[in-house]
Design a protein around this motif. Structure first.
Motif, PDB file in Angstrom:
ATOM      1  N   ALA A  66       0.827  -1.197   0.000  1.00  0.00           N
ATOM      2  CA  ALA A  66       0.000   0.000   0.000  1.00  0.00           C
ATOM      3  C   ALA A  66       0.862   1.248   0.000  1.00  0.00           C
ATOM      4  O   ALA A  66       0.495   2.263  -0.543  1.00  0.00           O
ATOM      5  CB  ALA A  66      -0.909  -0.019   1.215  1.00  0.00           C
ATOM      6  N   GLU A  67       2.060   1.148   0.637  1.00  0.00           N
ATOM      7  CA  GLU A  67       2.957   2.293   0.667  1.00  0.00           C
ATOM      8  C   GLU A  67       3.480   2.618  -0.722  1.00  0.00           C
ATOM      9  O   GLU A  67       3.656   3.774  -1.089  1.00  0.00           O
ATOM     10  CB  GLU A  67       4.135   2.009   1.599  1.00  0.00           C
ATOM     11  N   PHE A  68       3.751   1.607  -1.517  1.00  0.00           N
ATOM     12  CA  PHE A  68       4.264   1.854  -2.867  1.00  0.00           C
ATOM     13  C   PHE A  68       3.195   2.459  -3.781  1.00  0.00           C
ATOM     14  O   PHE A  68       3.494   3.259  -4.636  1.00  0.00           O
ATOM     15  CB  PHE A  68       4.798   0.560  -3.481  1.00  0.00           C
ATOM     16  N   ASP A  69       1.952   2.085  -3.592  1.00  0.00           N
ATOM     17  CA  ASP A  69       0.876   2.634  -4.413  1.00  0.00           C
ATOM     18  C   ASP A  69       0.702   4.131  -4.145  1.00  0.00           C
ATOM     19  O   ASP A  69       0.447   4.906  -5.050  1.00  0.00           O
ATOM     20  CB  ASP A  69      -0.448   1.916  -4.139  1.00  0.00           C
ATOM     21  N   ASP A  70       0.855   4.526  -2.871  1.00  0.00           N
ATOM     22  CA  ASP A  70       0.729   5.944  -2.545  1.00  0.00           C
ATOM     23  C   ASP A  70       1.855   6.753  -3.179  1.00  0.00           C
ATOM     24  O   ASP A  70       1.648   7.878  -3.633  1.00  0.00           O
ATOM     25  CB  ASP A  70       0.762   6.159  -1.027  1.00  0.00           C
ATOM     26  N   LEU A  71       3.052   6.211  -3.228  1.00  0.00           N
ATOM     27  CA  LEU A  71       4.178   6.908  -3.828  1.00  0.00           C
ATOM     28  C   LEU A  71       3.977   7.087  -5.334  1.00  0.00           C
ATOM     29  O   LEU A  71       4.328   8.112  -5.899  1.00  0.00           O
ATOM     30  CB  LEU A  71       5.484   6.168  -3.555  1.00  0.00           C
ATOM     31  N   ASP A  72       3.431   6.082  -5.975  1.00  0.00           N
ATOM     32  CA  ASP A  72       3.193   6.177  -7.416  1.00  0.00           C
ATOM     33  C   ASP A  72       2.180   7.280  -7.735  1.00  0.00           C
ATOM     34  O   ASP A  72       2.342   8.026  -8.683  1.00  0.00           O
ATOM     35  CB  ASP A  72       2.691   4.842  -7.982  1.00  0.00           C
ATOM     36  N   THR A  73       1.143   7.410  -6.966  1.00  0.00           N
ATOM     37  CA  THR A  73       0.128   8.427  -7.235  1.00  0.00           C
ATOM     38  C   THR A  73       0.670   9.814  -6.928  1.00  0.00           C
ATOM     39  O   THR A  73       0.322  10.778  -7.597  1.00  0.00           O
ATOM     40  CB  THR A  73      -1.138   8.176  -6.406  1.00  0.00           C
ATOM     41  N   GLN A  74       1.572   9.931  -5.930  1.00  0.00           N
ATOM     42  CA  GLN A  74       2.156  11.230  -5.624  1.00  0.00           C
ATOM     43  C   GLN A  74       3.049  11.695  -6.772  1.00  0.00           C
ATOM     44  O   GLN A  74       3.038  12.866  -7.132  1.00  0.00           O
ATOM     45  CB  GLN A  74       2.991  11.163  -4.340  1.00  0.00           C
ATOM     46  N   ASP A  75       3.841  10.812  -7.370  1.00  0.00           N
ATOM     47  CA  ASP A  75       4.716  11.185  -8.487  1.00  0.00           C
ATOM     48  C   ASP A  75       3.901  11.646  -9.693  1.00  0.00           C
ATOM     49  O   ASP A  75       4.260  12.609 -10.369  1.00  0.00           O
ATOM     50  CB  ASP A  75       5.614  10.009  -8.889  1.00  0.00           C
ATOM     51  N   GLU A  76       2.787  10.965  -9.953  1.00  0.00           N
ATOM     52  CA  GLU A  76       1.946  11.334 -11.090  1.00  0.00           C
ATOM     53  C   GLU A  76       1.322  12.712 -10.871  1.00  0.00           C
ATOM     54  O   GLU A  76       1.248  13.520 -11.792  1.00  0.00           O
ATOM     55  CB  GLU A  76       0.850  10.296 -11.310  1.00  0.00           C
ATOM     56  N   GLU A  77       0.897  13.017  -9.635  1.00  0.00           N
ATOM     57  CA  GLU A  77       0.310  14.317  -9.341  1.00  0.00           C
ATOM     58  C   GLU A  77       1.355  15.421  -9.481  1.00  0.00           C
ATOM     59  O   GLU A  77       1.070  16.493 -10.006  1.00  0.00           O
ATOM     60  CB  GLU A  77      -0.286  14.328  -7.934  1.00  0.00           C
ATOM     61  N   GLU A  78       2.591  15.167  -9.007  1.00  0.00           N
ATOM     62  CA  GLU A  78       3.644  16.165  -9.106  1.00  0.00           C
ATOM     63  C   GLU A  78       4.014  16.433 -10.561  1.00  0.00           C
ATOM     64  O   GLU A  78       4.236  17.568 -10.958  1.00  0.00           O
ATOM     65  CB  GLU A  78       4.888  15.703  -8.324  1.00  0.00           C
ATOM     66  N   THR A  79       4.075  15.382 -11.387  1.00  0.00           N
ATOM     67  CA  THR A  79       4.418  15.587 -12.801  1.00  0.00           C
ATOM     68  C   THR A  79       3.299  16.324 -13.523  1.00  0.00           C
ATOM     69  O   THR A  79       3.565  17.117 -14.416  1.00  0.00           O
ATOM     70  CB  THR A  79       4.707  14.246 -13.507  1.00  0.00           C
ATOM     71  N   LYS A  80       2.040  16.095 -13.129  1.00  0.00           N
ATOM     72  CA  LYS A  80       0.932  16.829 -13.752  1.00  0.00           C
ATOM     73  C   LYS A  80       1.035  18.311 -13.421  1.00  0.00           C
ATOM     74  O   LYS A  80       0.835  19.157 -14.274  1.00  0.00           O
ATOM     75  CB  LYS A  80      -0.406  16.278 -13.287  1.00  0.00           C
ATOM     76  N   GLU A  81       1.369  18.627 -12.144  1.00  0.00           N
ATOM     77  CA  GLU A  81       1.520  20.016 -11.754  1.00  0.00           C
ATOM     78  C   GLU A  81       2.704  20.653 -12.460  1.00  0.00           C
ATOM     79  O   GLU A  81       2.631  21.783 -12.907  1.00  0.00           O
ATOM     80  CB  GLU A  81       1.693  20.116 -10.240  1.00  0.00           C
ATOM     81  N   VAL A  82       3.790  19.945 -12.579  1.00  0.00           N
ATOM     82  CA  VAL A  82       4.981  20.457 -13.239  1.00  0.00           C
ATOM     83  C   VAL A  82       4.691  20.674 -14.723  1.00  0.00           C
ATOM     84  O   VAL A  82       5.077  21.677 -15.307  1.00  0.00           O
ATOM     85  CB  VAL A  82       6.174  19.505 -13.026  1.00  0.00           C
ATOM     86  N   ASN A  83       3.977  19.768 -15.336  1.00  0.00           N
ATOM     87  CA  ASN A  83       3.654  19.910 -16.752  1.00  0.00           C
ATOM     88  C   ASN A  83       2.765  21.133 -16.991  1.00  0.00           C
ATOM     89  O   ASN A  83       2.942  21.847 -17.971  1.00  0.00           O
ATOM     90  CB  ASN A  83       2.988  18.650 -17.288  1.00  0.00           C
ATOM     91  N   LYS A  84       1.815  21.385 -16.085  1.00  0.00           N
ATOM     92  CA  LYS A  84       0.960  22.554 -16.234  1.00  0.00           C
ATOM     93  C   LYS A  84       1.775  23.829 -16.081  1.00  0.00           C
ATOM     94  O   LYS A  84       1.572  24.795 -16.815  1.00  0.00           O
ATOM     95  CB  LYS A  84      -0.159  22.521 -15.199  1.00  0.00           C
TER      96      LYS A  84
END
Length: 171
Positions: free
Chosen positions: A2-20
């Protein structure tokens, strides 16, 4: 796991913000540059390419050895009230062209434009709708305006006037 799944979703959110942020960083200056370019074109470019900047045309004719030129000077459209049969006022729009024989007279006519407008307005205000109905009425109006304009521009020789548009709008 469960800890690894949370890390994956955090990276995707950060890259979306960076891309915007990257998109805004590159897109905003480009849009500003395009806006400035369009504004400058409409401010300066359209006035240089405007075909209405010269309100006259020149026609040169040769008859034997004699060279003659006719200058067609366009007056802006003039609107004035005109009396109708019911006692009210309608609106008349007149667009005239003046024929001159000397190219130097164009500048003199431009100086006399307020006087020319005044003569046309004063004459059309006294008209009635039934006086200018039909071709006979327009011919009479043309001859009257030509006579009055020749008097107003006395040293300048006005050869003819052309009625380009004559429209009566009923109120």
């Amino acid at each position: 796991m469960a800890e690894f799944d949370d890390l994956d979703t955090q990276d995707e959110e950060e890259t979306k913000e960076v891309n915007k942020k990257k998109i805004l960083l590159f897109l905003l200056p480009g849009l500003i540059a395009i806006g400035i370019a369009v504004g400058l074109y409409h401010t300066f470019g359209s006035s240089f390419n405007d075909s209405k900047a010269v309100p006259y045309g020149v026609l040169e004719q040769t008859e034997g050895e004699k060279k003659q030129s006719i200058i067609f000077y366009d007056l802006p459209e003039i609107t004035a009230p005109i009396r109708n049969m019911q006692g009210g006022n309608d609106i008349v729009s007149i667009k005239l062209g003046i024929e001159l024989s000397n190219p130097e007279d164009v500048k003199k006519i431009e100086v006399l434009l307020p006087r020319i407008y005044d003569i046309i307005l004063a004459h059309t205000r006294e008209l009635r709708t039934e006086e200018v109905n039909g071709s006979e009425g327009l011919y009479w109006l043309k001859q009257e305006l030509l006579y009055r304009l020749k008097l107003a521009a006395a040293p300048i020789k006005i050869e003819n006037i052309n009625i380009k548009n004559f429209d009566i709008q009923k109120k």
